[in-house]
Design a protein around this motif. Structure first.
Motif, mmCIF file in Angstrom:
data_model
loop_
_atom_site.group_PDB
_atom_site.id
_atom_site.type_symbol
_atom_site.label_atom_id
_atom_site.label_comp_id
_atom_site.label_asym_id
_atom_site.label_seq_id
_atom_site.Cartn_x
_atom_site.Cartn_y
_atom_site.Cartn_z
ATOM 1 N N UNK A 120 -11.746 107.615 -32.940
ATOM 2 C CA UNK A 120 -11.511 106.275 -32.413
ATOM 3 C C UNK A 120 -11.760 105.179 -33.433
ATOM 4 N N UNK A 121 -12.383 105.526 -34.567
ATOM 5 C CA UNK A 121 -12.625 104.549 -35.637
ATOM 6 C C UNK A 121 -11.523 104.654 -36.679
ATOM 7 N N UNK A 122 -11.209 103.525 -37.318
ATOM 8 C CA UNK A 122 -10.222 103.505 -38.402
ATOM 9 C C UNK A 122 -10.830 102.751 -39.572
ATOM 10 N N UNK A 123 -10.749 103.337 -40.750
ATOM 11 C CA UNK A 123 -11.243 102.719 -41.970
ATOM 12 C C UNK A 123 -10.051 102.470 -42.882
ATOM 13 N N UNK A 124 -9.832 101.202 -43.255
ATOM 14 C CA UNK A 124 -8.767 100.837 -44.188
ATOM 15 C C UNK A 124 -9.412 100.516 -45.525
ATOM 16 N N UNK A 132 -6.842 105.351 -47.046
ATOM 17 C CA UNK A 132 -7.373 105.114 -48.379
ATOM 18 C C UNK A 132 -7.872 106.426 -48.950
ATOM 19 N N UNK A 133 -8.340 106.388 -50.176
ATOM 20 C CA UNK A 133 -8.828 107.591 -50.842
ATOM 21 C C UNK A 133 -10.244 107.922 -50.373
ATOM 22 N N UNK A 134 -10.542 109.217 -50.274
ATOM 23 C CA UNK A 134 -11.870 109.699 -49.877
ATOM 24 C C UNK A 134 -12.409 110.525 -51.036
ATOM 25 N N UNK A 135 -13.566 110.115 -51.583
ATOM 26 C CA UNK A 135 -14.094 110.747 -52.792
ATOM 27 C C UNK A 135 -15.561 111.095 -52.645
ATOM 28 N N UNK A 136 -15.894 112.360 -52.902
ATOM 29 C CA UNK A 136 -17.282 112.781 -53.011
ATOM 30 C C UNK A 136 -17.735 112.552 -54.444
#
Length: 136
Positions: free
Chosen positions: A17-21, A38-42
């Protein structure tokens, strides 16, 4: 690097239900149940694990040591160590990995590119194929 006792703990959650831009970077472990555009980086300084659940959608590049996908990724996926594609995984983009575990039902619309430290390592790991029709 990863066994059941030494996996990093999950310390962050993008809930359903959450959105991260925007780009998202994390340390140790993260779980995505919602949507990220967007990009997801560890971070590379310590072991990282990323879980993309069945309800999750990531539109962007994914990079972590251990990546577990059971949702949708629209973009390239890079697993520095292990990539697990669970039955409902849907990836549109190229994937790179050192080790791959792919369950029946998982789909990749892109190239599968193993990371090898040395060309010789790749050649040594391949069995020699022999055609039985040519053997008397």
């Amino acid at each position: 690097m990863f066994n059941k006792k030494k996996q990093p703990p999950i310390k962050s959650l993008i809930a359903q239900g959450c959105q991260l831009d925007g780009n998202f970077s994390f340390s140790e472990g993260s779980r995505v149940d919602g949507e990220i555009r967007g990009n997801v980086t560890g971070v590379a300084e310590q072991p990282s694990i990323l879980v993309i659940s069945e309800s999750a959608v990531v539109t962007g590049e994914v990079l972590a040591d251990h990546v577990i996908v059971n949702g949708q990724v629209r973009g390239p996926v890079h697993a520095r160590v292990l990539l697990e594609l669970q039955p409902k995984a849907r990836i549109t983009g190229d994937v790179t990995y050192k080790m791959l575990e792919m369950h029946q039902g998982a789909m990749v619309d892109g190239r599968l590119c193993p990371i090898v430290d040395d060309v010789q390592e790749l050649l040594e790991g391949k069995p020699t194929l022999k055609l039985t029709a040519n053997n008397p």
